[in-house]
Scaffold this motif. Structure first.
Motif, PDB file in Angstrom:
ATOM      1  N   GLY A 101       0.811  -1.205   0.000  1.00 42.96           N
ATOM      2  CA  GLY A 101       0.000   0.000   0.000  1.00 42.96           C
ATOM      3  C   GLY A 101       0.847   1.258   0.000  1.00 42.96           C
ATOM      4  N   GLU A 102       0.326   2.330   0.609  1.00 42.05           N
ATOM      5  CA  GLU A 102       0.998   3.621   0.616  1.00 42.05           C
ATOM      6  C   GLU A 102       1.081   4.200   2.028  1.00 42.05           C
ATOM      7  OE1 GLU A 102       0.096   5.927  -3.531  1.00 42.05           O
ATOM      8  OE2 GLU A 102      -1.537   5.877  -2.052  1.00 42.05           O
ATOM      9  N   TRP A 103       2.119   5.031   2.249  1.00 38.29           N
ATOM     10  CA  TRP A 103       2.171   5.921   3.384  1.00 38.29           C
ATOM     11  C   TRP A 103       1.589   7.251   2.910  1.00 38.29           C
ATOM     12  CZ3 TRP A 103       3.862   3.349   7.563  1.00 38.29           C
ATOM     13  CH2 TRP A 103       4.772   2.303   7.397  1.00 38.29           C
ATOM     14  N   LYS A 104       0.624   7.792   3.629  1.00 39.85           N
ATOM     15  CA  LYS A 104       0.014   9.059   3.247  1.00 39.85           C
ATOM     16  C   LYS A 104       0.247  10.087   4.356  1.00 39.85           C
ATOM     17  CE  LYS A 104      -3.545   7.189   0.179  1.00 39.85           C
ATOM     18  NZ  LYS A 104      -4.992   7.155  -0.165  1.00 39.85           N
ATOM     19  N   TYR A 105       1.131  11.044   4.059  1.00 42.20           N
ATOM     20  CA  TYR A 105       1.488  12.086   5.025  1.00 42.20           C
ATOM     21  C   TYR A 105       0.647  13.340   4.794  1.00 42.20           C
ATOM     22  CZ  TYR A 105       5.755   9.268   5.568  1.00 42.20           C
ATOM     23  OH  TYR A 105       6.660   8.245   5.775  1.00 42.20           O
ATOM     24  N   LYS A 106       0.231  13.977   5.892  1.00 41.12           N
ATOM     25  CA  LYS A 106      -0.464  15.259   5.829  1.00 41.12           C
ATOM     26  C   LYS A 106       0.086  16.159   6.934  1.00 41.12           C
ATOM     27  CE  LYS A 106      -4.813  13.474   3.944  1.00 41.12           C
ATOM     28  NZ  LYS A 106      -6.288  13.341   4.148  1.00 41.12           N
ATOM     29  N   TYR A 107       0.310  17.414   6.572  1.00 40.35           N
ATOM     30  CA  TYR A 107       0.889  18.368   7.527  1.00 40.35           C
ATOM     31  C   TYR A 107       0.277  19.745   7.282  1.00 40.35           C
ATOM     32  CZ  TYR A 107       4.537  21.279   9.730  1.00 40.35           C
ATOM     33  OH  TYR A 107       5.221  22.199  10.489  1.00 40.35           O
ATOM     34  N   MET A 108      -0.213  20.383   8.344  1.00 41.54           N
ATOM     35  CA  MET A 108      -0.836  21.700   8.231  1.00 41.54           C
ATOM     36  C   MET A 108      -0.352  22.597   9.363  1.00 41.54           C
ATOM     37  SD  MET A 108      -4.921  22.732   8.256  1.00 41.54           S
ATOM     38  CE  MET A 108      -5.242  21.704   6.827  1.00 41.54           C
ATOM     39  N   ASN A 109      -0.045  23.853   9.029  1.00 40.84           N
ATOM     40  CA  ASN A 109       0.350  24.816  10.049  1.00 40.84           C
ATOM     41  C   ASN A 109      -0.055  26.221   9.637  1.00 40.84           C
ATOM     42  OD1 ASN A 109       2.729  26.354   8.782  1.00 40.84           O
ATOM     43  ND2 ASN A 109       3.376  24.225   8.503  1.00 40.84           N
ATOM     44  N   VAL A 110      -0.103  27.109  10.606  1.00 36.19           N
ATOM     45  CA  VAL A 110      -0.330  28.525  10.349  1.00 36.19           C
ATOM     46  C   VAL A 110       0.883  29.278  10.882  1.00 36.19           C
ATOM     47  CG1 VAL A 110      -1.621  28.858  12.501  1.00 36.19           C
ATOM     48  CG2 VAL A 110      -1.913  30.469  10.611  1.00 36.19           C
TER      49      VAL A 110
END
Length: 221
Positions: A101-110
């Motif tokens: 399968g896959e590694w799915k990275y998500k990153y959010m910042n202000v």
């Protein structure tokens, strides 16, 4: 990324050398003996950026929307303090070595950048170059990695939250970071194009550093 940092540092040094030209004591928009125009008018900017983030050895594709307000600090020199805010969202999908399968990275910042900028305006008054150097105050909103296995895999999907102590233990990521950035922008009338590089002073967790660069398009008003 190091090449990007060195390029921007060298470009800023060259522009700063040009900024040593003496301006006349006239009002905003007056011409100088060097041929440059002194423009001390405050400005606002809305922009979007292609803004990749690097967290240790993971390169994430990133995008940003933001706002900048330039405050004039001198009637004799086109020096500004830039204040604003920007929202950054980054992601990456990476195939697992196992092929399941896959590694799915998500990153959010202000982030809230605070820059010192110097505006070099060409004789026609339409074209300007603005190098800047400043600090960034960043709050990390979200950072996850989902193990997304194929439908025919016997393994179950799960998601790691990097800010959750249950998931990360003592390696839990920090929410708040302070960093630096260097860059320059080119304005033609209302159109703005910029380039910057930045990094954080401290690690987001033990032995994990973060950095980013951005290519920006915006509108001045």
């Amino acid at each position: 990324m190091k090449a990007m940092k060195y390029f921007l540092t060298a470009a800023l040094a060259v522009l700063a050398t040009g900024a040593s030209a003496q301006f006349t004591n006239g009002g905003s928009g007056s011409a100088s003996s060097s041929g440059l125009v002194k423009d001390c008018t405050p400005y606002n900017r809305l922009y979007v950026s292609y803004n990749p983030q690097t967290i240790e050895e993971i390169d994430l594709t990133g995008f940003t929307v933001g706002y900048t307000h330039g405050i004039s600090v001198s009637e004799s020199w086109p020096v500004f303090v830039e204040l604003g805010a920007r929202l950054n969202y980054s992601f990456k999908n990476e195939d697992m070595e196992s092929g399941y399968g896959e590694w799915k990275y998500k990153y959010m910042n202000v982030a809230v950048p605070v820059n010192v900028a110097y505006k070099l305006t060409m004789p026609n008054g339409k074209l300007s170059i603005t190098p800047y150097l400043g600090l960034t105050f960043k709050y990390n909103i979200k950072a996850t990695c989902k193990n997304d296995y194929e439908d025919n895999s016997y393994l179950e999907d799960y998601e790691t939250d990097y800010f959750d102590k249950d998931d990360m233990g003592d390696d839990k990521w920090k929410r708040f970071q302070v960093g630096w950035q260097i860059g320059a922008g080119l304005s033609y009338n209302a159109l703005y194009v910029g380039l910057h590089y930045g990094s954080d002073f401290g690690e987001i967790t033990d032995e994990v550093n973060t950095s980013n660069w951005g290519l920006t398009v915006g509108v001045n008003f």
